[in-house]
Design a protein around this motif. Structure first.
Motif, short mmCIF file in Angstrom:
data_model
loop_
_atom_site.label_atom_id
_atom_site.label_comp_id
_atom_site.label_asym_id
_atom_site.label_seq_id
_atom_site.Cartn_x
_atom_site.Cartn_y
_atom_site.Cartn_z
N HIS A 1 -4.95 -8.49 36.80
CA HIS A 1 -5.58 -7.29 36.19
C HIS A 1 -7.14 -7.17 36.83
CE1 HIS A 1 -2.31 -5.64 34.17
NE2 HIS A 1 -2.37 -6.70 33.40
N ASN B 1 -12.89 1.21 39.77
CA ASN B 1 -13.53 0.71 38.53
C ASN B 1 -14.73 -0.04 38.67
OD1 ASN B 1 -12.24 2.61 36.89
ND2 ASN B 1 -10.56 1.28 36.13
N GLU C 1 -14.44 -8.07 37.42
CA GLU C 1 -14.10 -7.95 35.99
C GLU C 1 -12.81 -8.14 35.58
OE1 GLU C 1 -15.54 -4.28 34.12
OE2 GLU C 1 -17.18 -4.09 35.48
N ASP D 1 -9.77 -5.90 33.52
CA ASP D 1 -9.63 -4.68 33.03
C ASP D 1 -8.18 -4.45 33.26
OD1 ASP D 1 -10.11 -2.48 31.75
OD2 ASP D 1 -10.92 -1.21 33.29
N SER E 1 -4.58 -2.88 33.91
CA SER E 1 -4.37 -1.78 34.83
C SER E 1 -2.77 -1.70 35.05
CB SER E 1 -5.01 -1.73 36.14
OG SER E 1 -4.67 -0.75 36.96
N ASP F 1 -11.90 3.56 29.53
CA ASP F 1 -11.98 2.32 29.79
C ASP F 1 -11.36 1.84 31.06
OD1 ASP F 1 -13.81 2.03 27.70
OD2 ASP F 1 -12.15 1.05 26.30
N ARG F 2 -10.32 2.44 31.36
CA ARG F 2 -9.35 2.06 32.54
C ARG F 2 -9.50 2.91 33.76
NH1 ARG F 2 -3.89 0.25 29.34
NH2 ARG F 2 -4.81 -1.43 27.82
#
Length: 558
Positions: A127, A165, A171, A173, A175, A541-542
């Motif tokens: 991710h 993103n 980062e 995140d 997904s 956020d995603r």
């Protein structure tokens, strides 16, 4: 009963049990007592140690309409818990020498935009790819409850994206997009449909004869547990999971089959122990910062012990599998209703067992969860509460009465029902918020109240609602188009509010000038100058900063 006795024996032989403490079975029963009755959905729980099922028990109904009770062989849709099987398939192919985790995904998926950056298979597994989440993109594009989520539509959305993103590896995140693409890589490399590969290489060799990746939601699955959510009017309603794709989710399985999968992490019967170890290697970001995600699994510590786990939620299904590998101990909870907190229940069952495990740190004391139960309230009592309550000079909440229910509209938030849990106290199910109205004065007027937002208590004063001018509305009204989503948003002023119309329906946004607007499926951030607002971005956020541009639609010819 034999399995219950095994659990009791484990708990009483590893430490001196308090004589006054209820039995392990009764403690676990108490967690699910609310649902262990006719007409309610429920759960299946299990505790496994050294490959043996110490305890398994079922609560509630698998199918309320047909009166089918939960059974040990019940098949649950496990949502994102499926990701570990997708990751395992990738690791099997890497072990076979068919691919490398550091390969650029475009070697196998040339139709995915390259974004000018290298995205590796490892990025997808952990991710860290920066790819926007297709679930969030579908919601922005107008996905409605009950719509079928299909693979070709998801892939079409992914192909239309123009930005990430964040830089790959910058980062972490979560997904779902990454795991959809991993399943496609398995198909490309193996030459087989992904569900077939998983069946041949994972499920059949492990004896998981009741497990499958469901790629079409219409497939008949004997023994399937149905999914439920609480209904606003009381009781429950059916919550179908209309997902026709596999990779990020899609597995239906039983408690017994997952016990076989769990055992493979100790004996490596399929893939070997090297693949098992690689599955649990956590990632590192570009700056060297470690993350707690490996390959379809979180790896971290709980009570000083190594914990490998993943949850899965879809519709009303909630699933947890916690594995303490050094203790050869696992706890599973599978529920078919969204009002069972599976994270809390799996934690409490694990604590019950870990209290007797040498080396486990004491459980941290935690405040009991606060729950609010809706009560019946005479709709006539709501009339005194209707009005606008200012929480600051720029914002406030409008309460209206609609169809005998109190509705709340916060500036920049979608309208939502407010449920009473006392005569003057209301809670929202969509947000972590409550509102307490002041007692009415001698004239019967309620002068204000308190907004409980998270840990904040914000005073609110009843006052006349500020109405924007026509010029203020004109700056932010208009038609806005996103070519990444292929969707048009129309925003108009109505009764002092901004109203958004899009393929998913209509959302009242309130009005707060040019500041951010929450829609329930993303946040709108306007892009404005002295000459007006030319567009906005929609973000979650995603799925961050999806661009919408103001467009002038041609008037229909007469």
């Amino acid at each position: 009963m034999k399995r219950i006795a095994l659990l009791a024996a484990f708990l009483t032989t590893t430490a001196a049990a308090a004589q006054s403490a209820p039995s392990p079975e009764r403690q676990i029963d108490a967690l699910f007592a609310t649902w262990n009755q006719p007409g309610k959905p429920g759960a299946v729980v299990g505790v496994i140690r050294d490959g043996k099922v110490l305890f398994t028990k079922r609560y509630g109904m698998a199918d309320i309409e047909r009166g089918v009770p939960m059974s040990p062989s019940a098949k649950f849709f496990i949502g994102s818990m499926s990701k570990q099987f997708t990751a395992f398939a990738i690791h099997l192919l890497a072990h076979d020498g068919k691919l490398s985790l550091d390969d650029d995904i475009h070697m196998y998926l040339p139709d995915v935009p390259d974004f000018g950056r290298k995205i590796t298979i490892r990025h997808l597994l952990q991710h860290t790819s920066g790819l926007r989440d297709y679930f969030d993109l579908m919601a922005m594009a107008g996905l409605r409850p009950g719509d079928v989520i299909e693979e070709d539509k998801a892939l079409a959305l992914i192909r239309r994206q123009r930005t990430l993103n964040f830089e790959p590896g910058q980062e972490w995140d979560y997904s779902n997009t990454g795991y959809v693409l991993l399943a496609r890589i398995v198909e490309h490399v193996s030459g087989k449909p992904f569900p077939e590969f998983a069946r041949e290489r994972i499920f059949v060799p492990l004896g998981m004869t009741h497990t499958l990746f469901q790629q079409d939601y219409r497939t008949l699955v004997p023994g399937r547990v149905l999914s439920y959510v609480p209904a606003d009017t009381g009781g429950y309603r059916f919550a179908p999971v209309n997902i026709s794709m596999a990779g990020d989710g899609g597995v239906l399985t039983t408690m017994g089959d997952l016990a076989l999968w769990d055992r493979n992490f100790y004996d490596g019967r399929v893939g070997g122990m090297d693949v098992v170890r690689q599955m649990q290697v956590t990632g590192v970001l570009n700056d060297g910062k470690p993350i707690e995600y490996a390959a379809g699994l979180f790896v971290h510590a709980y009570r000083g012990l190594r914990l490998v786990e993943h949850s899965g939620m879809a519709g009303g299904y909630g699933n947890q599998l916690w594995r303490f590998p050094d203790q050869h101990l696992s706890v599973m909870v599978f529920a078919n209703t969204s009002d069972i907190d599976t994270d809390l229940t799996v934690r409490r069952i694990a604590d019950m067992v870990l209290d007797r495990v040498p080396g486990a740190a004491p459980a941290s004391p935690s405040a009991p969860a606060t729950t609010f139960k809706e009560i019946r309230l005479d709709p006539a009592r709501l009339d005194a509460l209707v009005g606008f309550y200012a929480t600051s000079p720029q914002s406030g909440i409008t309460f209206t009465k609609e169809n005998g229910r109190l509705m709340a509209l916060g500036m920049g938030f979608p309208k939502m029902p407010a449920f009473p849990y006392s005569e003057r106290d209301f809670f929202a199910r969509m947000t972590d918020s409550r509102f307490s109205f002041d007692p009415p004065g001698p004239d019967g007027i309620v002068a204000g109240g308190i907004l409980h937002w998270g840990e904040q208590d914000i005073p609110a004063t009843r006052t006349a609602r500020p109405i924007p001018s026509a010029a203020e509305l004109k700056r932010v009204e208009g038609d806005f188009y996103s070519d990444e989503l292929h969707v048009l948003y129309s925003i108009t002023g109505k009764d002092g509010d901004l109203v958004l119309t899009y393929p998913g329906g209509t959302v009242t946004l309130g009005f707060n000038g040019e500041r951010d607007y929450a829609t329930g499926f993303g946040t709108i951030k306007y892009q404005c100058s002295a000459d007006g607002c030319t567009g906005f971005t929609m973000s979650t956020d995603r799925a961050r900063n999806v661009q919408f541009t103001r467009v002038a639609l041609a008037s229909p010819s007469r």
